[in-house]
Structures are given as structure tokens and as C-alpha cells.
Scaffold this motif. Sequence first.
Motif, PDB file in Angstrom:
ATOM      1  N   LEU A  48       4.982 -17.609  -7.738  1.00 48.38           N
ATOM      2  CA  LEU A  48       3.652 -18.016  -8.192  1.00 48.38           C
ATOM      3  C   LEU A  48       3.763 -18.815  -9.498  1.00 48.38           C
ATOM      4  CD1 LEU A  48       0.566 -18.030  -8.043  1.00 48.38           C
ATOM      5  CD2 LEU A  48       0.538 -15.760  -9.052  1.00 48.38           C
ATOM      6  N   LYS A  49       4.602 -18.313 -10.402  1.00 47.47           N
ATOM      7  CA  LYS A  49       4.788 -19.022 -11.679  1.00 47.47           C
ATOM      8  C   LYS A  49       5.341 -20.434 -11.456  1.00 47.47           C
ATOM      9  CE  LYS A  49       5.623 -14.842 -14.359  1.00 47.47           C
ATOM     10  NZ  LYS A  49       6.706 -14.009 -14.882  1.00 47.47           N
ATOM     11  N   GLU A  50       6.344 -20.517 -10.573  1.00 45.24           N
ATOM     12  CA  GLU A  50       6.945 -21.817 -10.268  1.00 45.24           C
ATOM     13  C   GLU A  50       5.921 -22.775  -9.668  1.00 45.24           C
ATOM     14  OE1 GLU A  50      10.164 -23.149 -10.524  1.00 45.24           O
ATOM     15  OE2 GLU A  50      10.376 -21.487 -11.943  1.00 45.24           O
ATOM     16  N   LEU A  51       5.124 -22.217  -8.780  1.00 45.36           N
ATOM     17  CA  LEU A  51       4.118 -23.023  -8.095  1.00 45.36           C
ATOM     18  C   LEU A  51       3.088 -23.566  -9.092  1.00 45.36           C
ATOM     19  CD1 LEU A  51       3.624 -23.850  -5.207  1.00 45.36           C
ATOM     20  CD2 LEU A  51       2.340 -21.757  -4.844  1.00 45.36           C
ATOM     21  N   ILE A  52       2.646 -22.713 -10.002  1.00 44.12           N
ATOM     22  CA  ILE A  52       1.683 -23.136 -11.030  1.00 44.12           C
ATOM     23  C   ILE A  52       2.290 -24.264 -11.861  1.00 44.12           C
ATOM     24  CG2 ILE A  52       0.463 -22.414 -13.133  1.00 44.12           C
ATOM     25  CD1 ILE A  52       0.272 -19.600 -11.844  1.00 44.12           C
ATOM     26  N   LYS A  53       3.560 -24.073 -12.215  1.00 48.00           N
ATOM     27  CA  LYS A  53       4.255 -25.089 -13.013  1.00 48.00           C
ATOM     28  C   LYS A  53       4.310 -26.419 -12.256  1.00 48.00           C
ATOM     29  CE  LYS A  53       8.658 -24.984 -14.075  1.00 48.00           C
ATOM     30  NZ  LYS A  53       9.904 -24.231 -14.193  1.00 48.00           N
ATOM     31  N   ASP A  54       4.723 -26.338 -10.972  1.00 45.17           N
ATOM     32  CA  ASP A  54       4.824 -27.553 -10.160  1.00 45.17           C
ATOM     33  C   ASP A  54       3.483 -28.263 -10.056  1.00 45.17           C
ATOM     34  OD1 ASP A  54       7.446 -27.173  -9.746  1.00 45.17           O
ATOM     35  OD2 ASP A  54       7.297 -26.526  -7.659  1.00 45.17           O
ATOM     36  N   ILE A  55       2.438 -27.476  -9.862  1.00 50.54           N
ATOM     37  CA  ILE A  55       1.112 -28.082  -9.714  1.00 50.54           C
ATOM     38  C   ILE A  55       0.680 -28.727 -11.029  1.00 50.54           C
ATOM     39  CG2 ILE A  55      -1.343 -27.554  -9.374  1.00 50.54           C
ATOM     40  CD1 ILE A  55      -0.408 -25.522  -7.220  1.00 50.54           C
ATOM     41  N   LEU A  56       0.939 -28.043 -12.127  1.00 48.31           N
ATOM     42  CA  LEU A  56       0.578 -28.602 -13.441  1.00 48.31           C
ATOM     43  C   LEU A  56       1.294 -29.920 -13.704  1.00 48.31           C
ATOM     44  CD1 LEU A  56       0.389 -25.522 -15.807  1.00 48.31           C
ATOM     45  CD2 LEU A  56      -1.452 -27.117 -15.242  1.00 48.31           C
ATOM     46  N   TYR A  57       2.556 -29.978 -13.285  1.00 52.30           N
ATOM     47  CA  TYR A  57       3.316 -31.212 -13.505  1.00 52.30           C
ATOM     48  C   TYR A  57       3.139 -32.212 -12.372  1.00 52.30           C
ATOM     49  CZ  TYR A  57       5.403 -28.929 -17.477  1.00 52.30           C
ATOM     50  OH  TYR A  57       5.578 -28.315 -18.669  1.00 52.30           O
ATOM     51  N   GLY A  58       2.287 -31.848 -11.413  1.00 53.20           N
ATOM     52  CA  GLY A  58       1.946 -32.804 -10.358  1.00 53.20           C
ATOM     53  C   GLY A  58       3.019 -33.052  -9.326  1.00 53.20           C
ATOM     54  N   GLU A  59       4.083 -32.220  -9.331  1.00 51.37           N
ATOM     55  CA  GLU A  59       5.157 -32.469  -8.368  1.00 51.37           C
ATOM     56  C   GLU A  59       4.750 -32.024  -6.983  1.00 51.37           C
ATOM     57  OE1 GLU A  59       8.797 -30.552  -9.539  1.00 51.37           O
ATOM     58  OE2 GLU A  59       8.365 -31.125 -11.605  1.00 51.37           O
ATOM     59  N   TYR A  60       3.935 -30.994  -6.970  1.00 49.73           N
ATOM     60  CA  TYR A  60       3.719 -30.329  -5.709  1.00 49.73           C
ATOM     61  C   TYR A  60       2.956 -31.187  -4.704  1.00 49.73           C
ATOM     62  CZ  TYR A  60       2.894 -26.896  -2.315  1.00 49.73           C
ATOM     63  OH  TYR A  60       2.887 -26.255  -1.127  1.00 49.73           O
ATOM     64  N   LEU A  61       2.143 -32.091  -5.237  1.00 46.90           N
ATOM     65  CA  LEU A  61       1.196 -32.762  -4.360  1.00 46.90           C
ATOM     66  C   LEU A  61       1.798 -33.864  -3.489  1.00 46.90           C
ATOM     67  CD1 LEU A  61      -1.852 -32.667  -6.722  1.00 46.90           C
ATOM     68  CD2 LEU A  61      -1.291 -31.174  -4.813  1.00 46.90           C
ATOM     69  N   THR A  62       2.979 -34.352  -3.855  1.00 48.87           N
ATOM     70  CA  THR A  62       3.627 -35.294  -2.946  1.00 48.87           C
ATOM     71  C   THR A  62       4.208 -34.484  -1.799  1.00 48.87           C
ATOM     72  OG1 THR A  62       5.323 -35.187  -4.622  1.00 48.87           O
ATOM     73  CG2 THR A  62       4.301 -37.339  -4.268  1.00 48.87           C
ATOM     74  N   VAL A  63       3.566 -34.582  -0.657  1.00 53.25           N
ATOM     75  CA  VAL A  63       3.940 -33.709   0.450  1.00 53.25           C
ATOM     76  C   VAL A  63       5.340 -34.058   0.957  1.00 53.25           C
ATOM     77  CG1 VAL A  63       3.304 -32.857   2.708  1.00 53.25           C
ATOM     78  CG2 VAL A  63       1.529 -33.527   1.084  1.00 53.25           C
TER      79      VAL A  63
END
Length: 302
Positions: free
Chosen positions: A113-128
Amino acid sequence: MEFSDAIKRAKEELKRRRQNAEYEASFLLDSLLTYPDITQAYTNLRRQEVEFIKNKHNGQVTADDEKNIKISQEKLDKLLKNKGLNYDKLNPQYKCKNCEDTGYVLGNQCTCLKELIKDILYGEYLTVNKGRFEKSSETLPKNRQLYQLAEVFCKSFPHVEKKNFLIRGHTGVGKTFLADCIVNALTDKNVNVISVTAYELNKMFFDDFFAEGQKSLMDVLINADVLVIDDLAKEPIYKKISLESLYSLLNERQLKEKSTVITTNLEVNELLSRYGESIFARIANKKTTHILVLTGEDKRFG
Ligand SMILES: [Zn+2]
């Protein structure tokens, strides 16, 4: 993005993962229960388990109870093994084993969950689909050549001689990344690309099979300019549905001269024995298909 929004997004994503894992497990069980021998072994085991719990509650557990369960489990396991599965696979396969995709372990935030929050904050997660030719960190010269070949293909598309790709190699050498590069490069050119995992595709075949007359989904798959099937051979095979549907999809696409990109862990001869000659001829024909073999170490743990 606000921190509270990122937490919300991360929790939504975990929920999606959890539901996906549970849906896939129940889908798998449903499809397995179309086999009478498996149904019988499965209900036997379940009945014994219920009996066991009841006896335990009444303080009447015998040594035989546990032995019987074990025997039934082994029996079921044997049947599942024939389909390339095991008993454990019938349970939801959560992405995070620590928290089972709930995000919490004993009331504390799980690392995922922590990693996911971090990724989302840094915008990495959204590039599918992360794969992009210019982002590739591939260093092996042999693999570089294959990336270049694929890149030239995308630049020249649709004016290409060989229309298809079969991308082989062990787990973690970057097959999906390369397939994603192709997807993104072609999508940038407004080519109609559909990318699915073999598992999802198999699920679509089932939906299609059981919803007679509803051919629109198959039509979409047949008519996409480029269809990417990721991780072929990771899907369970049910002869009548999986193989027949896969054959007709590939055959129709070949007749329409559409491009198909497939990634798989399997060796060529393993593909032949798993899928049979007519499918094999449509995915591994050297005249129409670039057969690429990626090599190297498992990058996921590097
Ligand atoms: Zn977790």
C-alpha cells in the motif's frame, strides 16, 4: 496530487486487484466443475472438510478424518495436475501475499500500500503499458537487435512483409515489455491495437461460448489491426472452447491479413504439442512471423 487522493486511489487499486484475484479463482473453479471427475473429487473433499469441522466442534475427530481429507486432496490434485494446475491455484492468487491485497496487516499499512501511494504520488502508476522503445534499458546486443527489428516494424507498419510476432523467452527477460513497446508505438500512429493476456482472452472465449449469438466481442478481436496476446500458455485449456476459439480467431485474422503479436514462455516444440498443428501453423510460421527469442537473466529481481 493531494496525499489523501493518492491514498484513496491506492485503496481503489487494491480493491480492484482483490476482486480480480477472487473473480479469476471463481471463474477457474466454475470452468473446472464442467469436468465430472473433478466435480466429484471436489465435492467429496468439501464434504469431508465440513464433516471434519463438525466433528472437531463436537470433540469427535478421528485419525481417519484427517487421513481421508489428505487422500481426497491428493486425488483432486492429481486430476488438476493433468490440466497444469494445483489445488492451491483454486484459491485467489493475491498479488501481495502479506496482506492479500487488503493493504493492511494487523491494522498497519502493508508495504504494498505504501509503495502504491508513492507510485501514484510520483505519477508512475498511471502509465498502464510502460514499455516504450526509447525507454528500454536492454543492454544485451542480441536483444537490442530484436528491439530494433520490432521498432522498424512499427515505423513501417502497415507496409510490412511479415505481419506477426512470436516473442519467446524465459520469465522476466522482458517479453511483455517488448510487446508493450510495440503496442505503444503503434497506438501513437493511431493503429487499432488490442492487447490482452491469454488468460483474459480465454475468459472472453468462455463468455462468448456461453452467450450464444453475442458475437460482438469476437468481432472486435478478429478485426483489430493488431492483436497482442500476452503470456500464451498461462491460460488453462479446455479443448472444446479454448482451442477451437483460439483457432478460429487466429484463422480469421490470418485470412484478413491482420497482425498478431504473441508472447510465451514455451519452446517451439512445446507450443506444437500444447496447441496442435493447425494453431501452431498460425502462430509460428516463419514465412509470416518474426520469431524472436529474448535471452538473459530474470530482470524482475535485478
Ligand atoms: Zn500488501
